[in-house]
Design a protein around this motif. Structure first.
Motif, PDB file in Angstrom:
ATOM      1  N   ASN A   9       0.844  -0.998   0.261  1.00 18.91           N
ATOM      2  CA  ASN A   9      -0.155   0.269  -0.076  1.00 18.91           C
ATOM      3  C   ASN A   9       1.011   1.123   0.187  1.00 18.91           C
ATOM      4  N   LYS A  11       0.114   4.273  -0.341  1.00 17.54           N
ATOM      5  CA  LYS A  11      -0.462   5.356   0.715  1.00 17.54           C
ATOM      6  C   LYS A  11      -0.046   6.814  -0.942  1.00 17.54           C
ATOM      7  N   HIS A  96      -9.349   1.274   4.725  1.00 17.25           N
ATOM      8  CA  HIS A  96      -8.759   1.134   5.786  1.00 17.25           C
ATOM      9  C   HIS A  96      -8.852   2.750   6.327  1.00 17.25           C
ATOM     10  N   GLU A 168      -5.574  -4.902  10.508  1.00 18.25           N
ATOM     11  CA  GLU A 168      -5.035  -3.849  10.570  1.00 18.25           C
ATOM     12  C   GLU A 168      -5.215  -3.259  11.742  1.00 18.25           C
ATOM     13  N   ALA A 172      -0.798   0.018  15.274  1.00 22.72           N
ATOM     14  CA  ALA A 172       0.569  -0.667  14.635  1.00 22.72           C
ATOM     15  C   ALA A 172       0.684  -0.145  12.917  1.00 22.72           C
ATOM     16  N   ILE A 173      -0.101   0.811  12.954  1.00 25.09           N
ATOM     17  CA  ILE A 173      -0.315   1.045  11.603  1.00 25.09           C
ATOM     18  C   ILE A 173       0.776   2.048  11.689  1.00 25.09           C
ATOM     19  N   GLY A 174       1.619   2.510  10.673  1.00 28.26           N
ATOM     20  CA  GLY A 174       3.184   3.017  10.728  1.00 28.26           C
ATOM     21  C   GLY A 174       3.647   3.743  11.904  1.00 28.26           C
ATOM     22  N   GLY A 211      -1.608  -6.567   8.782  1.00 28.42           N
ATOM     23  CA  GLY A 211      -0.940  -5.208   8.327  1.00 28.42           C
ATOM     24  C   GLY A 211      -1.126  -4.288   9.570  1.00 28.42           C
ATOM     25  N   GLY A 212       0.446  -3.600   9.548  1.00 25.94           N
ATOM     26  CA  GLY A 212       1.027  -2.665  10.845  1.00 25.94           C
ATOM     27  C   GLY A 212       1.979  -3.536  10.927  1.00 25.94           C
ATOM     28  N   SER A 213       3.153  -2.451  10.239  1.00 32.22           N
ATOM     29  CA  SER A 213       4.585  -2.644  10.716  1.00 32.22           C
ATOM     30  C   SER A 213       4.714  -4.125  10.801  1.00 32.22           C
ATOM     31  N   LEU A 232      -0.292  -7.158   4.702  1.00 35.46           N
ATOM     32  CA  LEU A 232      -1.152  -5.393   3.548  1.00 35.46           C
ATOM     33  C   LEU A 232       0.552  -4.622   3.759  1.00 35.46           C
ATOM     34  N   ILE A 233       1.338  -4.192   3.457  1.00 31.91           N
ATOM     35  CA  ILE A 233       2.298  -3.335   3.719  1.00 31.91           C
ATOM     36  C   ILE A 233       2.908  -1.790   3.633  1.00 31.91           C
ATOM     37  N   GLY A 234       2.434  -1.114   4.183  1.00 26.91           N
ATOM     38  CA  GLY A 234       2.837   0.033   4.180  1.00 26.91           C
ATOM     39  C   GLY A 234       3.810   0.781   3.771  1.00 26.91           C
ATOM     40  N   GLY A 235       4.690   0.879   4.826  1.00 25.77           N
ATOM     41  CA  GLY A 235       6.229   1.867   4.928  1.00 25.77           C
ATOM     42  C   GLY A 235       7.186   0.666   3.845  1.00 25.77           C
TER      43      GLY A 235
HETATM   44  C1  PEP Z   1      -0.989   0.349   5.848  1.00 30.45           C
HETATM   45  O1  PEP Z   1      -1.299   1.996   5.702  1.00 30.45           O
HETATM   46  O2  PEP Z   1      -2.103  -0.676   5.263  1.00 30.45           O
HETATM   47  C2  PEP Z   1      -0.214  -0.135   6.389  1.00 30.45           C
HETATM   48  C3  PEP Z   1       0.134  -1.492   7.001  1.00 30.45           C
HETATM   49  O3  PEP Z   1       0.958   0.898   6.737  1.00 30.45           O
HETATM   50  P1  PEP Z   1       2.746   0.336   8.014  1.00 30.45           P
HETATM   51  O4  PEP Z   1       2.532  -1.079   7.057  1.00 30.45           O
HETATM   52  O5  PEP Z   1       3.525   1.658   7.109  1.00 30.45           O
HETATM   53  O6  PEP Z   1       2.189   0.178   9.595  1.00 30.45           O
END
Ligand code: PEP
Length: 253
Positions: A9, A11, A96, A168, A172-174, A211-213, A232-235
């Motif tokens: 993701n 973003k 999200h 998520e 834990a997100i970001g 998802g979440g870091s 689900l991967i953000g950063g």
């Molecule tokens: C996300 O935005 O869905 C997410 C999981 O972000 P992050 O991996 O950066 O925590």
């Protein structure tokens, strides 16, 4: 056995040059590590055409980050499922926590978006998750269970296997904080039970992502849990090396 799905993701990040470099590096990496999982990148809407062309012929699937609940018309700024399908999107993220928090999306809106995605032949990645206050109050299962149940209430039973779910935890997100594998597994098992209550046969086939870091250094232990079917991967999706390392963790190579 369920195939793992690793979905990036992006973003609201990227740019034409950065996107081209990131996709080229991910494709080059996949050529080395091989592809034994489903892999996708969910990109900002203006870059769909660019990334569609960049991933064409590769194992990388394209996704979007949001979809309108409406089919067409006077909804300034929104993007319909049919439009996403024209760019060969396979996935679209719905619900999200950033959309729930900053754009006031209710469970009902998220459910309507999941239905809109399915109508256009897209796979909705339905995000659910509790806040820190909700977890500390012991409400995790109640909140996450309610979020998924509202979506399930508007789906035909036959459509259950056409969705992906992403657990998520908002805290834990970001943030660099990750649910422990056991904490995540507990919620994933609860989610699968909710799916099974709607369609038992489908529930065993639905991919439930965490998802979440998620990062290279914690992915392997999370992905080893029996009901965690990907991430689900953000950063970490913005760095080819990190994204590839998570793909490898999902593939066990
Ligand atoms: C996300 O935005 O869905 C997410 C999981 O972000 P992050 O991996 O950066 O925590």
């Amino acid at each position: 056995m369920r195939r793992k799905l690793v979905a990036g993701n992006w973003k609201m990040n990227g740019g034409l040059a950065a996107n081209a470099a990131l996709i080229a590096d991910v494709k080059a990496g996949l050529a080395v590590v091989g592809v034994q999982a489903d892999i996708a990148v969910c990109v900002p809407a203006p870059y769909l055409a660019q990334v569609q062309a960049a991933v064409a012929g590769s194992a990388l699937a394209l996704g979007a980050q949001d979809v309108s609940a409406h089919a067409s018309g006077a909804y300034t700024g929104e993007v319909s499922g049919a439009m996403l399908a024209e760019f060969a999107c396979k996935y679209v993220i719905v619900g999200h926590s950033e959309r729930r928090a900053y754009h006031g999306e209710s469970d009902e809106v998220v459910a309507a978006k999941a239905v809109a995605a399915l109508k256009s032949g897209l796979t909705p990645i339905v995000c659910v998750g509790e806040t820190l206050a909700e977890r500390e109050a012991g409400q995790t299962n109640a909140v996450v269970g309610r979020q998924i149940d509202v979506v399930l209430s508007v789906l035909d039973a036959a459509d259950v296997e056409k969705i992906v779910v992403a657990y998520e935890p908002v805290w834990a997100i970001g943030t660099g904080k990750t649910a422990t594998p056991a904490m995540a597994q507990d919620v994933h098992a609860m989610l699968r039970a909710r799916l099974a209550a709607k369609n038992a046969g489908a529930a065993v086939r639905v991919q439930i992502l965490y998802g979440g870091s998620m990062k290279p250094d914690n992915a392997r232990e999370l992905l080893a849990m029996s009901d965690i079917d990907g991430g689900l991967i953000g950063g970490a999706a913005l760095k080819a090396a990190d994204f590839l390392a998570i793909v490898q963790a999902a593939q066990g190579n």
